[in-house]
Design an enzyme around this catalytic site. Structure first.
Site, PDB file in Angstrom:
ATOM      1  N   THR A   1       0.824  -1.200   0.000  1.00 26.99           N
ATOM      2  CA  THR A   1       0.000   0.000   0.000  1.00 26.99           C
ATOM      3  C   THR A   1       0.868   1.264   0.000  1.00 26.99           C
ATOM      4  O   THR A   1       2.001   1.251   0.495  1.00 26.99           O
ATOM      5  CB  THR A   1      -0.897   0.006   1.265  1.00 26.99           C
ATOM      6  OG1 THR A   1      -1.514   1.275   1.392  1.00 26.99           O
ATOM      7  CG2 THR A   1      -0.094  -0.276   2.534  1.00 26.99           C
ATOM      8  N   ASP A   2       0.285   2.349  -0.500  1.00 23.58           N
ATOM      9  CA  ASP A   2       0.996   3.639  -0.447  1.00 23.58           C
ATOM     10  C   ASP A   2       1.157   4.150   0.992  1.00 23.58           C
ATOM     11  O   ASP A   2       1.971   5.041   1.253  1.00 23.58           O
ATOM     12  CB  ASP A   2       0.297   4.692  -1.315  1.00 23.58           C
ATOM     13  CG  ASP A   2      -1.159   4.943  -0.956  1.00 23.58           C
ATOM     14  OD1 ASP A   2      -1.670   4.348   0.021  1.00 23.58           O
ATOM     15  OD2 ASP A   2      -1.806   5.752  -1.658  1.00 23.58           O
ATOM     16  N   GLU A   3       0.381   3.557   1.925  1.00 21.29           N
ATOM     17  CA  GLU A   3       0.432   4.057   3.307  1.00 21.29           C
ATOM     18  C   GLU A   3       1.778   3.829   3.983  1.00 21.29           C
ATOM     19  O   GLU A   3       2.055   4.428   5.024  1.00 21.29           O
ATOM     20  CB  GLU A   3      -0.669   3.409   4.145  1.00 21.29           C
ATOM     21  CG  GLU A   3      -2.045   3.756   3.651  1.00 21.29           C
ATOM     22  CD  GLU A   3      -3.132   3.395   4.642  1.00 21.29           C
ATOM     23  OE1 GLU A   3      -2.829   3.202   5.831  1.00 21.29           O
ATOM     24  OE2 GLU A   3      -4.285   3.309   4.218  1.00 21.29           O
TER      25      GLU A   3
ATOM     26  N   TYR B   1      -1.587  -0.657  11.271  1.00 17.10           N
ATOM     27  CA  TYR B   1      -1.788  -1.295   9.960  1.00 17.10           C
ATOM     28  C   TYR B   1      -0.622  -0.988   9.022  1.00 17.10           C
ATOM     29  O   TYR B   1       0.034  -1.903   8.500  1.00 17.10           O
ATOM     30  CB  TYR B   1      -3.105  -0.832   9.318  1.00 17.10           C
ATOM     31  CG  TYR B   1      -3.157  -1.113   7.833  1.00 17.10           C
ATOM     32  CD1 TYR B   1      -3.181  -2.413   7.343  1.00 17.10           C
ATOM     33  CD2 TYR B   1      -3.144  -0.067   6.903  1.00 17.10           C
ATOM     34  CE1 TYR B   1      -3.190  -2.676   5.975  1.00 17.10           C
ATOM     35  CE2 TYR B   1      -3.158  -0.317   5.542  1.00 17.10           C
ATOM     36  CZ  TYR B   1      -3.172  -1.626   5.080  1.00 17.10           C
ATOM     37  OH  TYR B   1      -3.169  -1.881   3.737  1.00 17.10           O
TER      38      TYR B   1
ATOM     39  N   LYS C   1       2.383  -3.392   7.309  1.00 19.52           N
ATOM     40  CA  LYS C   1       2.562  -3.540   5.857  1.00 19.52           C
ATOM     41  C   LYS C   1       3.997  -3.141   5.488  1.00 19.52           C
ATOM     42  O   LYS C   1       4.641  -3.804   4.666  1.00 19.52           O
ATOM     43  CB  LYS C   1       1.561  -2.673   5.078  1.00 19.52           C
ATOM     44  CG  LYS C   1       0.129  -3.140   5.152  1.00 19.52           C
ATOM     45  CD  LYS C   1      -0.103  -4.537   4.577  1.00 19.52           C
ATOM     46  CE  LYS C   1       0.069  -4.604   3.080  1.00 19.52           C
ATOM     47  NZ  LYS C   1      -0.316  -5.942   2.553  1.00 19.52           N
TER      48      LYS C   1
HETATM   49  P1  NAD Z   1      -9.727  -7.138   2.773  1.00 16.66           P
HETATM   50  O1  NAD Z   1      -9.666  -6.912   4.245  1.00 16.66           O
HETATM   51  O2  NAD Z   1     -10.974  -6.827   2.035  1.00 16.66           O
HETATM   52  O3  NAD Z   1      -9.382  -8.674   2.451  1.00 16.66           O
HETATM   53  C1  NAD Z   1      -8.385  -9.374   3.127  1.00 16.66           C
HETATM   54  C2  NAD Z   1      -8.604 -10.873   2.868  1.00 16.66           C
HETATM   55  O4  NAD Z   1      -7.537 -11.600   3.500  1.00 16.66           O
HETATM   56  C3  NAD Z   1      -9.920 -11.410   3.467  1.00 16.66           C
HETATM   57  O5  NAD Z   1     -10.570 -12.247   2.529  1.00 16.66           O
HETATM   58  C4  NAD Z   1      -9.459 -12.213   4.678  1.00 16.66           C
HETATM   59  O6  NAD Z   1     -10.315 -13.306   4.983  1.00 16.66           O
HETATM   60  C5  NAD Z   1      -8.090 -12.661   4.242  1.00 16.66           C
HETATM   61  N1  NAD Z   1      -7.203 -12.937   5.380  1.00 16.66           N
HETATM   62  C6  NAD Z   1      -6.962 -12.128   6.446  1.00 16.66           C
HETATM   63  N2  NAD Z   1      -6.101 -12.733   7.291  1.00 16.66           N
HETATM   64  C7  NAD Z   1      -5.780 -13.929   6.737  1.00 16.66           C
HETATM   65  C8  NAD Z   1      -4.928 -14.993   7.127  1.00 16.66           C
HETATM   66  N3  NAD Z   1      -4.227 -14.941   8.282  1.00 16.66           N
HETATM   67  N4  NAD Z   1      -4.815 -16.058   6.315  1.00 16.66           N
HETATM   68  C9  NAD Z   1      -5.532 -16.123   5.168  1.00 16.66           C
HETATM   69  N5  NAD Z   1      -6.358 -15.160   4.744  1.00 16.66           N
HETATM   70  C10 NAD Z   1      -6.480 -14.074   5.531  1.00 16.66           C
HETATM   71  O7  NAD Z   1      -8.486  -6.345   2.182  1.00 16.66           O
HETATM   72  P2  NAD Z   1      -8.320  -5.594   0.780  1.00 16.66           P
HETATM   73  O8  NAD Z   1      -8.789  -4.210   0.920  1.00 16.66           O
HETATM   74  O9  NAD Z   1      -8.836  -6.452  -0.291  1.00 16.66           O
HETATM   75  O10 NAD Z   1      -6.726  -5.549   0.684  1.00 16.66           O
HETATM   76  C11 NAD Z   1      -6.004  -6.611   0.075  1.00 16.66           C
HETATM   77  C12 NAD Z   1      -4.538  -6.260   0.046  1.00 16.66           C
HETATM   78  O11 NAD Z   1      -4.343  -5.071  -0.695  1.00 16.66           O
HETATM   79  C13 NAD Z   1      -3.926  -6.006   1.420  1.00 16.66           C
HETATM   80  O12 NAD Z   1      -2.631  -6.557   1.440  1.00 16.66           O
HETATM   81  C14 NAD Z   1      -3.875  -4.498   1.522  1.00 16.66           C
HETATM   82  O13 NAD Z   1      -2.824  -4.078   2.363  1.00 16.66           O
HETATM   83  C15 NAD Z   1      -3.610  -4.120   0.081  1.00 16.66           C
HETATM   84  N6  NAD Z   1      -4.065  -2.780  -0.338  1.00 16.66           N
HETATM   85  C16 NAD Z   1      -5.372  -2.411  -0.138  1.00 16.66           C
HETATM   86  C17 NAD Z   1      -5.806  -1.169  -0.605  1.00 16.66           C
HETATM   87  C18 NAD Z   1      -7.242  -0.729  -0.456  1.00 16.66           C
HETATM   88  O14 NAD Z   1      -7.582   0.372  -0.877  1.00 16.66           O
HETATM   89  N7  NAD Z   1      -8.144  -1.539   0.093  1.00 16.66           N
HETATM   90  C19 NAD Z   1      -4.899  -0.316  -1.238  1.00 16.66           C
HETATM   91  C20 NAD Z   1      -3.576  -0.723  -1.413  1.00 16.66           C
HETATM   92  C21 NAD Z   1      -3.171  -1.963  -0.964  1.00 16.66           C
HETATM   93  O1  TDX Z   2     -16.652   6.419   7.938  1.00 14.79           O
HETATM   94  C1  TDX Z   2     -15.580   6.874   7.520  1.00 14.79           C
HETATM   95  N1  TDX Z   2     -15.447   8.221   7.364  1.00 14.79           N
HETATM   96  C2  TDX Z   2     -14.306   8.795   6.909  1.00 14.79           C
HETATM   97  O2  TDX Z   2     -14.248  10.025   6.781  1.00 14.79           O
HETATM   98  C3  TDX Z   2     -14.465   6.008   7.170  1.00 14.79           C
HETATM   99  C4  TDX Z   2     -14.574   4.518   7.336  1.00 14.79           C
HETATM  100  C5  TDX Z   2     -13.323   6.614   6.696  1.00 14.79           C
HETATM  101  N2  TDX Z   2     -13.229   7.966   6.568  1.00 14.79           N
HETATM  102  C6  TDX Z   2     -12.008   8.553   5.990  1.00 14.79           C
HETATM  103  C7  TDX Z   2     -10.681   8.052   6.528  1.00 14.79           C
HETATM  104  C8  TDX Z   2      -9.780   8.168   5.316  1.00 14.79           C
HETATM  105  O3  TDX Z   2      -9.288   9.495   5.208  1.00 14.79           O
HETATM  106  O4  TDX Z   2     -12.014   8.172   4.603  1.00 14.79           O
HETATM  107  C9  TDX Z   2     -10.689   7.897   4.127  1.00 14.79           C
HETATM  108  C10 TDX Z   2     -10.633   6.472   3.620  1.00 14.79           C
HETATM  109  O5  TDX Z   2     -10.763   5.606   4.751  1.00 14.79           O
HETATM  110  P1  TDX Z   2     -10.641   4.019   4.618  1.00 14.79           P
HETATM  111  O6  TDX Z   2     -11.644   3.508   3.650  1.00 14.79           O
HETATM  112  O7  TDX Z   2     -10.632   3.450   5.996  1.00 14.79           O
HETATM  113  O8  TDX Z   2      -9.231   3.849   3.891  1.00 14.79           O
HETATM  114  P2  TDX Z   2      -7.716   4.284   4.286  1.00 14.79           P
HETATM  115  O9  TDX Z   2      -7.544   4.432   5.739  1.00 14.79           O
HETATM  116  O10 TDX Z   2      -7.350   5.439   3.393  1.00 14.79           O
HETATM  117  O11 TDX Z   2      -6.936   2.951   3.827  1.00 14.79           O
HETATM  118  C11 TDX Z   2      -7.301   2.271   2.607  1.00 14.79           C
HETATM  119  O12 TDX Z   2      -6.402   2.544   1.570  1.00 14.79           O
HETATM  120  C12 TDX Z   2      -5.097   2.052   1.709  1.00 14.79           C
HETATM  121  C13 TDX Z   2      -7.370   0.769   2.843  1.00 14.79           C
HETATM  122  O13 TDX Z   2      -8.291   0.478   3.897  1.00 14.79           O
HETATM  123  C14 TDX Z   2      -6.013   0.203   3.150  1.00 14.79           C
HETATM  124  O14 TDX Z   2      -6.072  -1.214   3.258  1.00 14.79           O
HETATM  125  C15 TDX Z   2      -5.067   0.570   2.037  1.00 14.79           C
HETATM  126  O15 TDX Z   2      -3.754   0.192   2.374  1.00 14.79           O
END
Ligand code: NAD
Ligand code: TDX
Length: 332
Positions: free
Chosen positions: A121-123, A148, A152
Site C-alpha cells: 500500500t501507499d500508506e 496497519y 505492511k
Molecule cells: P480485505 O480486508 O478486504 O481482504 C483481506 C482478505 O484476506 C480477506 O478475505 C481475509 O479473509 C483474508 N485474510 C486475512 N487474514 C488472513 C490470514 N491470516 N490467512 C488467510 N487469509 C487471511 O483487504 P483488501 O482491501 O482487499 O486488501 C487486500 C490487500 O491489498 C492487502 O494486502 C492491503 O494491504 C492491500 N491494499 C489495499 C488497498 C485498499 O484500498 N483496500 C490499497 C492498497 C493496498
Molecule cells: O466512515 C468513515 N469516514 C471517513 O471520513 C471512514 C470509514 C473513513 N473515513 C475517511 C478516513 C480516510 O481518510 O475516509 C478515508 C478512507 O478511509 P478508509 O476507507 O478506511 O481507507 P484508508 O484508511 O485510506 O486505507 C485504505 O487505503 C489504503 C485501505 O483500507 C487500506 O487497506 C489501504 O492500504
C-alpha cells in the site's frame, strides 16, 4: 498458462483480481483465504470450478502454505488485516497476518523457488501535506503512521530481505486507495453508500479535508498482472491512477448521485493519527512496463459502484449492523 496461488482471494481486492484474471487471462487460480470477518465466499460465486479452486486456511499455517506454494507457478499475496481503524483498536492480528503470514509465504517461495508478488500500500510512505508538490515515488522513504501501515511496511521489508539474502524471485507493488464492488462496508466509500441506502447519514471523519488517491480495483488487477509478467525481480512498482479527491468531495458526490442533498452528512470523531494526504506517481510502471489505467473517470466508476451496492444488498447486509455498532461505540 499457469496456476496462481492468490492469498486473500475472498477479500475485496483479491476477489476482484480473481474475477479479472479469469476473464482476461488463461491462468488457473487457487485461492487461500482464512475467511476472517473481511473474507466472503460469495465474492467468488459464479466463477468456473475448472479455473478457480478455493482452500480455506491461514497464511500462518506453514504446512498448508508449503504444500500450496509447491503446487503453484506464482504466488500473488493479498491476504492482510487491512483496516486502519481496527488496527488502532486491536493491533495484534495485524502483526500475526501481515508480518508472520508474509514471512511464512516467503519461506515457502524460497524453498520451492516460486515467483512471488507482494501486494502493498501507499500508506507505508506516511502522508503528504495538501500542497506538497512531490507525490510518492519508489524512492520515498518509509514513514508509516498506524499499526496497519507499519505492519505492511514491515512485510515489504521482509520481501526485500528475502530477495537479497535468499534470491527469492519477488516483486512488490504499493497501490493507492481502491474502490469497486465487493469492498467491505467498514471502508469509507461502501460505508457511505450503504448508509444512504439504509437511511443513515454518511459519517465524515473530522473536517473531511483528507485526500485519498482513488483507483478502480480492475486497474489494480491489470497492473498486478503486468508486473507479474514483465516486472524486474527485486523491484518495487507504485500503482496509481491520478485520482486525488478529498473525503468531503467524495461524500458529496455519493449523496448527489444517490439523489440526496449534498450536505446531508455528519462530521464525527476523527481517526487517531489520521494521514492527511496520499498521492502516487506511477511513472515507473507506465514508462518501464507500459501499463495505463482504463477506469480513469472516477464519477462514472463511483456511479457503477453505487449501483452494485444497490443490486447486491444480500452480499453486504449481514455485515452492516455490527460494523455500524462498532463505529457508534467509538463516536464515529
Ligand atoms: P480485505 O480486508 O478486504 O481482504 C483481506 C482478505 O484476506 C480477506 O478475505 C481475509 O479473509 C483474508 N485474510 C486475512 N487474514 C488472513 C490470514 N491470516 N490467512 C488467510 N487469509 C487471511 O483487504 P483488501 O482491501 O482487499 O486488501 C487486500 C490487500 O491489498 C492487502 O494486502 C492491503 O494491504 C492491500 N491494499 C489495499 C488497498 C485498499 O484500498 N483496500 C490499497 C492498497 C493496498
Ligand atoms: O466512515 C468513515 N469516514 C471517513 O471520513 C471512514 C470509514 C473513513 N473515513 C475517511 C478516513 C480516510 O481518510 O475516509 C478515508 C478512507 O478511509 P478508509 O476507507 O478506511 O481507507 P484508508 O484508511 O485510506 O486505507 C485504505 O487505503 C489504503 C485501505 O483500507 C487500506 O487497506 C489501504 O492500504
Amino acid at each position: 498458462m499457469s496456476n496462481i496461488l492468490v492469498t486473500g482471494g475472498a477479500g475485496f481486492i483479491g476477489s476482484n483480481f480473481v474475477h479479472y484474471a479469469v476473464e482476461n487471462t488463461e491462468h488457473t487460480v487457487t485461492v487461500l483465504d482464512a475467511l476472517t470477518y473481511a473474507g466472503n465466499r460469495a465474492s467468488l460465486a459464479g466463477l468456473p470450478e475448472d479455473r478457480v479452486r478455493f482452500v480455506q486456511g491461514d497464511i500462518t499455517d506453514a504446512e498448508l502454505v508449503d504444500r500450496l506454494t509447491g503446487e503453484a507457478d506464482a504466488v500473488v499475496h493479498y491476504a492482510a488485516e487491512s483496516h486502519n481503524d481496527n488496527s488502532l483498536h486491536s493491533p495484534r492480528p495485524f502483526l500475526d497476518t501481515n508480518i508472520v503470514g508474509t514471512y511464512t509465504l516467503l519461506e515457502a517461495a524460497r524453498k520451492h523457488e516460486t515467483r512471488f508478488h507482494h501486494i502493498s500500500t501507499d500508506e507505508v510512505y506516511g502522508d503528504l501535506e495538501l500542497d506538497d508538490p512531490e507525490r510518492f515515488t519508489e524512492q520515498t522513504p518509509y514513514n508509516p503512521s498506524s499499526p496497519y501501515s507499519s505492519t505492511k511496511a514491515g512485510s515489504d521489508l521482509l520481501v526485500r530481505a528475502w530477495v537479497r539474502s535468499f534470491g527469492v524471485q519477488a516483486t512488490i507493488s504499493n497501490c493507492s486507495n481502491n474502490y469497486g464492488p465487493y469492498q467491505h462496508v467498514e471502508k469509507f466509500i461502501p460505508r457511505q453508500i450503504t448508509n444512504v441506502i439504509r437511511g443513515i447519514r454518511p459519517k465524515l471523519y473530522g473536517a473531511g479535508e483528507n485526500v485519498r488517491d482513488w483507483i478502480h480495483a480492475n486497474d489494480h488487477s491489470s497492473a498486478v498482472l503486468t508486473i507479474l509478467e514483465k516486472g524486474r525481480i527485486g523491484d518495487t512498482y507504485l500503482i496509481g491512477a491520478d485520482g486525488e479527491r478529498n473525503n468531503k468531495d467524495v461524500v458529496e458526490l455519493i449523496l448527489e448521485e444517490m439523489g440526496q442533498p449534498r450536505d446531508a452528512y455528519d462530521h464525527v470523531t476523527d481517526r487517531a493519527g489520521h494521514d492527511l494526504r496520499y498521492a502516487i506517481d506511477s511513472t515507473k510502471l507506465r514508462t518501464e512496463l507500459g501499463w495505463a489505467p482504463e477506469f480513469a473517470d472516477f464519477e462514472s466508476g463511483l456511479a457503477a459502484t453505487i449501483q452494485w451496492y444497490r443490486d447486491n444488498e444480500a452480499w453486504w447486509a449481514p455485515a452492516k449492523d455490527t460494523t455500524e455498532a462498532f463505529y457508534a461505540s467509538k463516536g464515529q
